[in-house]
Design a protein around this motif. Structure first.
Motif, PDB file in Angstrom:
ATOM      1  N   CYS A 100     -42.961  98.971  20.186  1.00  0.00           N
ATOM      2  CA  CYS A 100     -41.715  99.300  19.843  1.00  0.00           C
ATOM      3  C   CYS A 100     -40.974  98.440  18.872  1.00  0.00           C
ATOM      4  O   CYS A 100     -40.484  98.516  17.705  1.00  0.00           O
ATOM      5  CB  CYS A 100     -40.831  99.294  21.102  1.00  0.00           C
ATOM      6  SG  CYS A 100     -39.051  99.643  20.720  1.00  0.00           S
ATOM      7  N   CYS A 101     -41.295  97.005  19.067  1.00  0.00           N
ATOM      8  CA  CYS A 101     -40.577  95.935  18.292  1.00  0.00           C
ATOM      9  C   CYS A 101     -41.309  95.928  16.910  1.00  0.00           C
ATOM     10  O   CYS A 101     -40.816  95.701  15.650  1.00  0.00           O
ATOM     11  CB  CYS A 101     -40.589  94.455  19.015  1.00  0.00           C
ATOM     12  SG  CYS A 101     -39.566  94.293  20.485  1.00  0.00           S
ATOM     13  N   MET A 102     -42.530  95.977  16.857  1.00  0.00           N
ATOM     14  CA  MET A 102     -43.512  95.825  15.490  1.00  0.00           C
ATOM     15  C   MET A 102     -42.907  97.298  14.823  1.00  0.00           C
ATOM     16  O   MET A 102     -42.730  96.952  13.447  1.00  0.00           O
ATOM     17  CB  MET A 102     -45.072  96.219  15.743  1.00  0.00           C
ATOM     18  CG  MET A 102     -45.310  95.032  16.168  1.00  0.00           C
ATOM     19  SD  MET A 102     -47.248  95.044  16.562  1.00  0.00           S
ATOM     20  CE  MET A 102     -47.712  93.373  16.587  1.00  0.00           C
ATOM     21  N   TYR A 103     -42.919  98.486  15.354  1.00  0.00           N
ATOM     22  CA  TYR A 103     -42.616  99.539  14.532  1.00  0.00           C
ATOM     23  C   TYR A 103     -41.112  99.940  14.222  1.00  0.00           C
ATOM     24  O   TYR A 103     -40.671 100.945  13.604  1.00  0.00           O
ATOM     25  CB  TYR A 103     -43.360 100.849  15.000  1.00  0.00           C
ATOM     26  CG  TYR A 103     -44.843 100.654  14.908  1.00  0.00           C
ATOM     27  CD1 TYR A 103     -45.274 101.126  13.581  1.00  0.00           C
ATOM     28  CD2 TYR A 103     -45.544 100.323  15.960  1.00  0.00           C
ATOM     29  CE1 TYR A 103     -46.720 100.990  13.631  1.00  0.00           C
ATOM     30  CE2 TYR A 103     -47.047 100.023  15.747  1.00  0.00           C
ATOM     31  CZ  TYR A 103     -47.626 100.606  14.484  1.00  0.00           C
ATOM     32  OH  TYR A 103     -48.891 100.242  14.539  1.00  0.00           O
ATOM     33  N   TRP A 147     -30.544  99.333  10.941  1.00  0.00           N
ATOM     34  CA  TRP A 147     -31.115  99.116  12.324  1.00  0.00           C
ATOM     35  C   TRP A 147     -31.147 100.287  12.855  1.00  0.00           C
ATOM     36  O   TRP A 147     -32.237 100.840  13.670  1.00  0.00           O
ATOM     37  CB  TRP A 147     -30.541  98.068  13.039  1.00  0.00           C
ATOM     38  CG  TRP A 147     -30.942  96.535  12.444  1.00  0.00           C
ATOM     39  CD1 TRP A 147     -29.946  95.770  11.710  1.00  0.00           C
ATOM     40  CD2 TRP A 147     -31.887  95.881  12.786  1.00  0.00           C
ATOM     41  NE1 TRP A 147     -30.731  94.714  11.256  1.00  0.00           N
ATOM     42  CE2 TRP A 147     -31.895  94.735  12.114  1.00  0.00           C
ATOM     43  CE3 TRP A 147     -33.231  96.302  13.435  1.00  0.00           C
ATOM     44  CZ2 TRP A 147     -33.133  93.642  11.851  1.00  0.00           C
ATOM     45  CZ3 TRP A 147     -34.257  95.214  13.539  1.00  0.00           C
ATOM     46  CH2 TRP A 147     -33.944  93.994  12.896  1.00  0.00           C
ATOM     47  N   ILE A 148     -30.186 101.160  12.886  1.00  0.00           N
ATOM     48  CA  ILE A 148     -29.855 102.388  13.368  1.00  0.00           C
ATOM     49  C   ILE A 148     -31.009 103.260  13.002  1.00  0.00           C
ATOM     50  O   ILE A 148     -31.923 104.058  13.858  1.00  0.00           O
ATOM     51  CB  ILE A 148     -28.675 103.088  13.475  1.00  0.00           C
ATOM     52  CG1 ILE A 148     -27.764 102.367  14.144  1.00  0.00           C
ATOM     53  CG2 ILE A 148     -28.620 104.436  13.769  1.00  0.00           C
ATOM     54  CD1 ILE A 148     -26.457 102.873  13.853  1.00  0.00           C
ATOM     55  N   SER A 153     -36.116 106.418  13.379  1.00  0.00           N
ATOM     56  CA  SER A 153     -37.464 106.543  12.896  1.00  0.00           C
ATOM     57  C   SER A 153     -38.597 106.449  13.956  1.00  0.00           C
ATOM     58  O   SER A 153     -39.548 107.093  13.894  1.00  0.00           O
ATOM     59  CB  SER A 153     -37.501 105.957  11.388  1.00  0.00           C
ATOM     60  OG  SER A 153     -37.742 104.619  11.794  1.00  0.00           O
ATOM     61  N   PHE A 154     -38.505 105.116  14.498  1.00  0.00           N
ATOM     62  CA  PHE A 154     -39.565 104.735  15.585  1.00  0.00           C
ATOM     63  C   PHE A 154     -39.447 105.905  16.889  1.00  0.00           C
ATOM     64  O   PHE A 154     -40.785 106.376  17.027  1.00  0.00           O
ATOM     65  CB  PHE A 154     -39.278 103.445  16.191  1.00  0.00           C
ATOM     66  CG  PHE A 154     -40.215 103.280  17.325  1.00  0.00           C
ATOM     67  CD1 PHE A 154     -41.645 102.894  17.308  1.00  0.00           C
ATOM     68  CD2 PHE A 154     -39.743 103.161  18.612  1.00  0.00           C
ATOM     69  CE1 PHE A 154     -42.284 102.819  18.349  1.00  0.00           C
ATOM     70  CE2 PHE A 154     -40.400 102.896  19.710  1.00  0.00           C
ATOM     71  CZ  PHE A 154     -41.707 102.813  19.692  1.00  0.00           C
ATOM     72  N   LEU A 155     -38.547 106.262  17.304  1.00  0.00           N
ATOM     73  CA  LEU A 155     -38.317 107.118  18.316  1.00  0.00           C
ATOM     74  C   LEU A 155     -38.834 108.657  17.850  1.00  0.00           C
ATOM     75  O   LEU A 155     -39.394 109.196  18.689  1.00  0.00           O
ATOM     76  CB  LEU A 155     -36.791 107.242  18.865  1.00  0.00           C
ATOM     77  CG  LEU A 155     -36.410 106.128  19.626  1.00  0.00           C
ATOM     78  CD1 LEU A 155     -34.731 106.572  20.007  1.00  0.00           C
ATOM     79  CD2 LEU A 155     -37.228 105.727  20.993  1.00  0.00           C
ATOM     80  N   THR A 200     -44.318 107.394   7.878  1.00  0.00           N
ATOM     81  CA  THR A 200     -44.446 106.775   6.528  1.00  0.00           C
ATOM     82  C   THR A 200     -43.454 107.384   5.555  1.00  0.00           C
ATOM     83  O   THR A 200     -42.919 106.514   4.737  1.00  0.00           O
ATOM     84  CB  THR A 200     -45.930 107.077   5.826  1.00  0.00           C
ATOM     85  OG1 THR A 200     -46.887 106.585   6.982  1.00  0.00           O
ATOM     86  CG2 THR A 200     -46.081 106.587   4.547  1.00  0.00           C
ATOM     87  N   LEU A 201     -43.146 108.609   5.827  1.00  0.00           N
ATOM     88  CA  LEU A 201     -41.984 108.990   4.853  1.00  0.00           C
ATOM     89  C   LEU A 201     -40.854 108.486   5.269  1.00  0.00           C
ATOM     90  O   LEU A 201     -39.872 108.383   4.080  1.00  0.00           O
ATOM     91  CB  LEU A 201     -42.003 110.784   5.144  1.00  0.00           C
ATOM     92  CG  LEU A 201     -43.138 111.602   4.871  1.00  0.00           C
ATOM     93  CD1 LEU A 201     -43.083 113.004   5.180  1.00  0.00           C
ATOM     94  CD2 LEU A 201     -43.291 111.616   3.023  1.00  0.00           C
ATOM     95  N   LEU A 202     -40.385 108.438   6.438  1.00  0.00           N
ATOM     96  CA  LEU A 202     -38.939 107.805   6.594  1.00  0.00           C
ATOM     97  C   LEU A 202     -38.843 106.459   6.404  1.00  0.00           C
ATOM     98  O   LEU A 202     -37.992 105.900   6.140  1.00  0.00           O
ATOM     99  CB  LEU A 202     -38.781 108.090   8.332  1.00  0.00           C
ATOM    100  CG  LEU A 202     -38.267 109.652   8.696  1.00  0.00           C
ATOM    101  CD1 LEU A 202     -38.373 109.477  10.008  1.00  0.00           C
ATOM    102  CD2 LEU A 202     -37.061 109.826   7.996  1.00  0.00           C
ATOM    103  N   SER A 203     -39.949 105.815   6.799  1.00  0.00           N
ATOM    104  CA  SER A 203     -39.935 104.295   6.660  1.00  0.00           C
ATOM    105  C   SER A 203     -40.368 103.611   5.579  1.00  0.00           C
ATOM    106  O   SER A 203     -40.080 102.499   5.212  1.00  0.00           O
ATOM    107  CB  SER A 203     -40.591 103.636   7.946  1.00  0.00           C
ATOM    108  OG  SER A 203     -40.375 104.167   9.041  1.00  0.00           O
TER     109      SER A 203
END
Length: 308
Positions: A100-103, A147-148, A153-155, A200-203
């Protein structure tokens, strides 16, 4: 298969070959981690203490340094704790927390650089409107959105992993790689094939487009301005361009499936290259900005060699 054990821990198998090198590895990793934390913390403190640096660009830089500490802390403490472990086990919740922290720190890195590129675009292309567009309140909102969006994007991309059931617990790596975790599931869900593309698209793709547009517009304006203004633009933009370039090198290494090349490359290279971003980027940021931006350099000298 209904009685499959829901694994309470994963085994990080890549530590099995450390052997007698665990002591020098531990010292090197500890030194590097402490250096990253100290370098980034010094920059954060300098920006906080020196009121001349309470400007949007430096506030955004401070946020970037916070993210460097976050992504480093997601990796190095686990590496250090596993060096002297006999079992090399990590509990499933801790493994998920690391992932979670990494991504989250990955998207935060790209979106932070996108915010900084936008700040430079406003400063160079719309200097008379800069104080209105990039005031402290709006910069704070921009950081909050970074941050939000990173968390969301991770979730949206990887939350399905939390509900998987696992038929194995051996991860052939030194950290909790989401791709290897998915391969351990009893049945690979359909989300796994699109999750990385969506992430990848979002981040990466979206912030990279914003960064590219910002710098293309800056370049167009700089072609028509004076030599002095061109030099100022180069001085402030170079660290960000280097950071973005380094991020993409790291993304390329991370995307390569080195398990297919296991016979051709040493284990050390196979394990280290995917972690390139987590090794180099957190140290690159404070040194690139610390030594290249005159105001930061001057503020560091004043803080370290303050007259009594």
């Amino acid at each position: 298969m209904d009685d499959i054990n829901e694994s309470v821990s994963f085994v990080l198998a890549a530590y099995g070959n450390v052997g007698a090198f665990k002591y020098p590895y531990f010292i090197i990793i500890l030194f590097w981690y402490v250096s990253i934390c100290v370098a980034n913390t010094v920059l954060i403190v300098v920006i906080h203490v020196d009121r001349r640096l309470h400007e949007p660009m430096y506030i955004l830089l401070s946020n970037l340094c916070v993210n460097e500490i976050n992504c480093s802390t997601s990796l190095y403490p686990l590496l250090l704790s596993q060096m002297f472990s006999d079992s090399h086990e990590v509990t499933v919740p801790w493994c998920f927390l690391q992932m979670c922290c990494m991504y989250i720190s990955g998207p935060a890195e790209f979106w932070s650089l996108a915010a900084m590129a936008y700040d430079r675009y406003i400063a160079i292309c719309h200097p008379f409107s800069y104080n209105v567009i990039m005031n402290t309140e709006k910069v704070g909102m921009l950081i909050l959105l970074v941050w939000i969006f990173s968390f969301v994007s991770f979730l949206l991309s990887f939350s399905f992993i939390f509900g998987l059931r696992f038929c194995g617990n051996i991860i052939d790596n030194v950290y909790c790689d989401h791709q290897l975790i998915i391969r351990l599931s009893c049945s690979v869900p359909i989300q796994s094939s699109i999750s990385m593309i969506f992430f990848t698209l979002l981040s990466i793709f979206m912030p990279f487009n914003l960064i590219s547009i910002s710098y293309l517009k800056i370049l167009r304006v700089c072609r028509k301005t004076s030599t002095e203004n061109k030099q100022k633009a180069v001085t402030t933009c170079t660290p960000q361009i280097v950071s973005v370039s380094n991020l993409f090198v790291g993304c390329i290494f991370h995307s390569i499936d080195f398990s297919l090349l296991a016979a051709q490359i040493p284990d050390e290279v196979r394990i280290t290259l995917p972690m390139y971003l987590l090794i180099c980027q957190p140290m690159l940021t404070p040194f690139m900005y610390g030594f290249n931006l005159p105001k930061i350099r001057q503020a560091c000298k004043m803080l370290l060699f303050k007259r009594k």
